[in-house]
Design a protein around this motif. Structure first.
Motif, mmCIF file in Angstrom:
data_model
loop_
_atom_site.group_PDB
_atom_site.id
_atom_site.type_symbol
_atom_site.label_atom_id
_atom_site.label_comp_id
_atom_site.label_asym_id
_atom_site.label_seq_id
_atom_site.Cartn_x
_atom_site.Cartn_y
_atom_site.Cartn_z
ATOM 1 N N VAL A 39 0.818 -1.224 0.000
ATOM 2 C CA VAL A 39 0.000 0.000 0.000
ATOM 3 C C VAL A 39 0.846 1.267 0.000
ATOM 4 C CG1 VAL A 39 -1.972 -1.137 1.095
ATOM 5 C CG2 VAL A 39 -0.288 0.045 2.532
ATOM 6 N N ALA A 40 2.151 1.134 0.251
ATOM 7 C CA ALA A 40 3.021 2.311 0.326
ATOM 8 C C ALA A 40 3.060 3.078 -0.990
ATOM 9 C CB ALA A 40 4.436 1.892 0.733
ATOM 10 N N VAL A 42 0.845 4.445 -2.548
ATOM 11 C CA VAL A 42 -0.019 5.636 -2.609
ATOM 12 C C VAL A 42 0.800 6.924 -2.585
ATOM 13 C CG1 VAL A 42 -2.119 4.610 -1.613
ATOM 14 C CG2 VAL A 42 -0.390 5.634 -0.094
ATOM 15 N N SER A 43 1.985 6.871 -1.987
ATOM 16 C CA SER A 43 2.768 8.108 -1.886
ATOM 17 C C SER A 43 3.448 8.482 -3.205
ATOM 18 C CB SER A 43 3.812 7.972 -0.764
ATOM 19 O OG SER A 43 4.678 6.900 -1.070
ATOM 20 N N ALA A 46 0.243 11.127 -5.790
ATOM 21 C CA ALA A 46 -0.395 12.429 -5.604
ATOM 22 C C ALA A 46 0.624 13.504 -5.251
ATOM 23 C CB ALA A 46 -1.454 12.329 -4.513
ATOM 24 N N ALA B 377 2.585 10.095 4.977
ATOM 25 C CA ALA B 377 2.984 9.188 3.899
ATOM 26 C C ALA B 377 1.884 8.178 3.590
ATOM 27 C CB ALA B 377 4.263 8.453 4.276
ATOM 28 N N TYR B 378 1.152 7.738 4.615
ATOM 29 C CA TYR B 378 0.158 6.689 4.397
ATOM 30 C C TYR B 378 -1.265 7.240 4.322
ATOM 31 C CZ TYR B 378 3.950 3.414 5.070
ATOM 32 O OH TYR B 378 5.108 2.709 4.922
ATOM 33 N N SER B 381 -1.578 10.427 2.077
ATOM 34 C CA SER B 381 -1.452 10.132 0.642
ATOM 35 C C SER B 381 -2.679 9.389 0.127
ATOM 36 C CB SER B 381 -0.209 9.280 0.373
ATOM 37 O OG SER B 381 0.953 9.990 0.702
ATOM 38 N N ALA B 382 -3.203 8.475 0.941
ATOM 39 C CA ALA B 382 -4.381 7.713 0.516
ATOM 40 C C ALA B 382 -5.570 8.642 0.299
ATOM 41 C CB ALA B 382 -4.716 6.654 1.566
#
Lengths: 98, 497
Positions: A39-40, A42-43, A46, B377-378, B381-382
Motif C-alpha cells: 500500500v506504500a 499511494v505516496s 499524488a 505518507a500513508y 497520501s491515501a
C-alpha cells in the motif's frame, strides 16, 4: 522502508489494546510487512497540490434542534452490560491501589 | 400454487395481495426450505421463526381488514447480521458480540418492518464485514450454492447464498469495498451499492464510516429496485444521510432501455490477474449493450490502479478508530475480570479473545497508518488518491452515462485457498473499491457462467452519485436480453441442493 519487526507488532498491539500472543507476533509481522509494502505506493502518485478527500459528501456540522427526544431506558441501556450495579455499568479497577 | 420459494419478490407480493396465497404460507415455505438445506449452506446465523411468522400474520390480518398493502408486504428477507434488530441477536460475525441482544432497531430494520417485509433471520458475514469470502466469520464459513466447497463472496456471503439457494427472495447487504457486489457476482444474483448516504447507517455496526453503505440484494433487477425504494431515504438519525429524493429506481427497473446511452468501458479493469472466462463474459456483455443500442466508448481512469492501496489504508484507519468502542465495558464479551486485572488489561484481553485475525490485522494496520511520523505518507497520501479517483470518475461521467466492468477478476475460489493470504484476498475487490472511495452508485448482475469452471460471472454497472436509477434502467435491459438468450434466468442452472 524498514520491515515490520515483531517488536513493532507488539507495540502496535499495545496501542490497539490487543493482548497478542507470542506466536501471533511473527505471523502478523510477516503479513503486515507485506501489506504495508504493497500500500506504500499511494505516496508515489499524488502531488502537493492535490487536496485530500476524507468523505464523499461535502457535509459540515449537520445539526438538529436541541430538544429532548425519546431514548433508551436505563434498563435497556444496561441490558447488554457484562456487569452492573445500582443502575450503572460496573467496570474493573481503573486506578492503582495507592 | 407453484413452489413459493421460486417466486420473485414482485410475484410474491402480488400473490399475497391478490389472495392467491398468504404471507404465512410464504413465510412457512421459506422456513421449511431453511430447515431442509441451511445445514449444508450455512447462510443464516440466526433464524427468527417466531418473529417471521408473527410479521406474516400481521400482513395477512391487514389484508383481511381490507387495508392497503405495500409493494413488498409479506415478502421474506434475509438480513445481514450487521443491522441491529430489537430482541434478536446481532453478532456482526464476531465472538465479541456473541449473545448480544440489541435494545433497538436500525433505521433500515424499522423501515423493513413498516413495509411489511418478513425478516426470516440474520445472515452470516465476514467478521465486522472485513473480508471477501465469509471465511472470517467467527461462526464458520458459508458455502456457495453453485459449489458448496467454494466461497459465496464476502463480506455478505450469507445474504448472497440465501438468495442463490432460494432460502429468501430478498436480502440486505452492506458494501464498504464490494461486500454487496462481489458476493452477488460469484453467486449469480443481483446486488446494488447505492450512492453513499442513500441508506441510513443508524444501527448498522460501523466498519469504515466514510465508505460503508447498506443496500439491496435480490435475484432480479426489479426486486432489487423494490427493496432499494423501501430502505432508502433521508434519516435524521444519520448525520451523513443524503437529504435528497430517492431516484425513481422502480420505474427505471420497469423500463429497461439503453438506446442512445453512452457506456464507458474502463480500460484499467482487465489484463493480468483477470480470469479468461470472466473477460469472455464481460466482452459478450459489452457486445450485447451495443446490440441493444448503446454507444460503447473506452475510457481511461489511471488513478484506479492505486485504489486498492488507498482503500487498505483508509478502511483500516477508520476501523481502528470505530472498533475502539469494543472495550468490554458496556456490552458484549468481557474476559479477565477476575479482580487481578485493571480495566485496561481487561479491554486488551477481551479484544484479543473476541476479535479474529483479519480484524486484528486491520486494527493494527490502521493504527500504524495513523501514527505520527507515518500519517502523511500513508493516510494522508491515501486521501489524496481518493481525490484523484473521484476526479477520474468526474471526467469519465462528463463523457459517458454509465461505466461497465467485470465485478470481480475471478469466479468463486475454493474455501481455504486465500484464507491466510490477505493480499490475495484483497484482490477480489479490485473493481468494486473505486466506487466506495468516490461514493457513487454501482450494481452487479449476472452475465453468464465462465466456460472453464461453470461458475457465475458478474457485470458491474457504475453510475454517478444520486443517479442510481441509471443502474436499474441499464440492468433491466441487460437482464431481459440475457434471459431471452439463455431461455431462463441464470439461477435455474444452479444445483437444487
Amino acid at each position: 522502508m524498514p520491515g515490520i519487526t515483531r517488536e513493532e507488532v507488539a507495540h502496535l498491539g499495545r496501542l490497539s489494546r490487543l493482548e497478542l500472543k507470542d506466536e501471533e507476533l511473527d505471523h502478523f509481522a510477516g503479513q503486515l510487512d507485506e501489506i504495508i509494502g504493497a500500500v506504500a505506493r499511494v505516496s508515489e502518485v499524488a502531488g502537493e497540490d492535490v487536496p485530500p478527500t476524507s468523505h464523499p459528501l461535502p457535509l459540515t456540522n449537520v445539526m438538529r434542534p436541541d430538544v429532548v427526544r425519546p431514548s433508551l431506558t436505563p434498563r435497556q441501556a444496561l441490558s447488554g452490560a457484562p456487569a452492573q450495579e445500582q443502575q450503572r455499568f460496573k467496570v474493573p479497577q481503573i486506578l492503582g491501589e495507592d | 400454487m407453484a413452489d413459493l420459494t421460486r417466486l420473485t419478490a414482485a410475484q410474491t407480493a402480488e400473490a399475497i395481495a391478490s389472495g392467491e396465497t398468504s404471507a404465512v404460507d410464504v413465510a412457512q415455505a421459506h422456513l421449511d426450505r431453511i430447515d431442509a438445506i441451511d445445514e449444508k449452506v450455512h447462510a443464516f446465523l440466526h433464524v427468527d421463526t417466531e418473529g417471521a411468522l408473527a410479521a406474516a400474520r400481521a400482513v395477512d390480518a391487514k389484508r383481511a381488514k381490507g387495508e392497503e398493502l405495500g409493494p413488498l408486504a409479506g415478502v421474506p428477507l434475509a438480513l445481514k447480521d450487521i443491522f441491529t434488530t430489537e430482541g434478536v441477536p446481532t453478532t456482526v460475525g464476531s465472538k465479541i458480540l456473541d449473545g448480544w441482544i440489541p435494545p433497538y432497531d436500525a433505521t433500515l430494520t424499522r423501515r423493513l418492518k413498516e413495509a411489511g417485509v418478513v425478516i426470516l433471520g440474520k445472515t452470516n458475514m465476514d467478521e465486522f464485514a472485513m473480508g471477501s469470502s465469509t471465511e472470517n466469520s467467527a461462526f464458520g464459513p458459508t458455502g456457495n450454492p453453485w459449489d458448496l466447497t467454494r466461497i459465496p463472496g464476502g463480506s455478505g456471503g450469507g445474504s448472497s447464498a440465501a438468495l442463490a439457494s432460494f432460502q429468501a427472495p430478498l436480502a440486505i447487504g452492506t458494501d464498504t469495498g464490494g461486500s454487496i457486489r462481489q458476493p452477488a457476482a460469484v453467486t449469480g444474483t443481483v446486488g446494488v451499492k447505492p450512492t453513499y448516504g442513500a441508506v441510513s447507517r443508524y444501527g448498522m455496526v460501523a466498519f469504515s464510516s466514510s465508505l460503508d453503505q447498506g443496500g439491496p440484494c435480490a435475484r432480479t433487477v426489479l426486486d432489487a429496485a423494490l427493496l432499494h425504494e423501501a430502505i432508502a431515504g433521508h434519516d435524521p438519525l444519520d448525520s451523513t444521510s443524503v437529504d435528497a429524493p430517492v431516484p425513481a429506481v422502480v420505474e427505471a427497473a420497469r423500463n429497461g432501455d439503453v438506446r442512445g446511452l453512452r457506456v464507458g468501458v474502463v480500460k484499467e479493469f482487465g489484463g493480468e490477474g483477470y480470469q479468461d472466462g470472466v473477460m469472455t463474459r464481460f466482452h459478450e456483455s459489452v457486445e450485447l449493450l451495443r446490440e441493444l443500442g448503446a454507444e460503447i466508448v473506452e475510457v481511461s481512469c489511471p488513478s484506479f490502479t492505486y485504489a486498492l492501496a488507498a482503500y487498505y489504508l483508509i478502511a483500516p484507519s477508520e476501523c481502528s478508530s470505530n472498533l475502539a468502542r469494543f472495550d468490554a465495558m458496556r456490552y458484549g464479551l468481557r474476559v479477565g475480570d477476575d479482580g487481578t486485572h485493571s480495566a485496561e488489561e481487561v479491554t486488551a484481553l477481551t479484544r484479543e479473545a473476541g476479535f479474529g485475525a483479519e480484524v486484528k490485522r486491520r486494527i493494527m494496520l490502521g493504527t500504524y497508518a495513523l501514527s505520527s511520523g507515518y500519517y502523511d505518507a500513508y493516510y494522508g497520501s491515501a486521501q489524496k488518491v481518493r481525490t484523484l479517483i473521484t476526479r477520474d470518475f468526474e471526467r469519465a461521467f462528463g463523457d459517458v452515462d454509465v461505466l461497465v466492468s467485470p465485478t470481480t477478476p475471478t469466479t468463486a475460489f475454493p474455501i481455504g485457498e486465500r484464507a491466510d493470504d490477505p493480499m490475495a484476498m484483497y484482490l477480489a475487490d479490485l473493481c468494486t473499491i473505486p466506487s466506495n472511495l468516490a461514493g457513487n452508485a454501482a450494481m452487479s448482475l449476472p452475465c453468464g457462467l465462465a466456460p472453464e469452471d461453470g461458475l457465475p460471472v458478474g457485470l458491474q454497472i457504475i453510475a454517478p452519485a444520486l443517479a442510481d436509477d441509471r443502474l436499474y434502467r441499464v440492468g433491466a435491459a441487460v437482464e431481459s436480453a440475457f434471459i431471452a438468450r439463455w431461455g431462463h434466468p441464470l439461477l435455474e442452472e444452479a444445483p437444487t441442493l
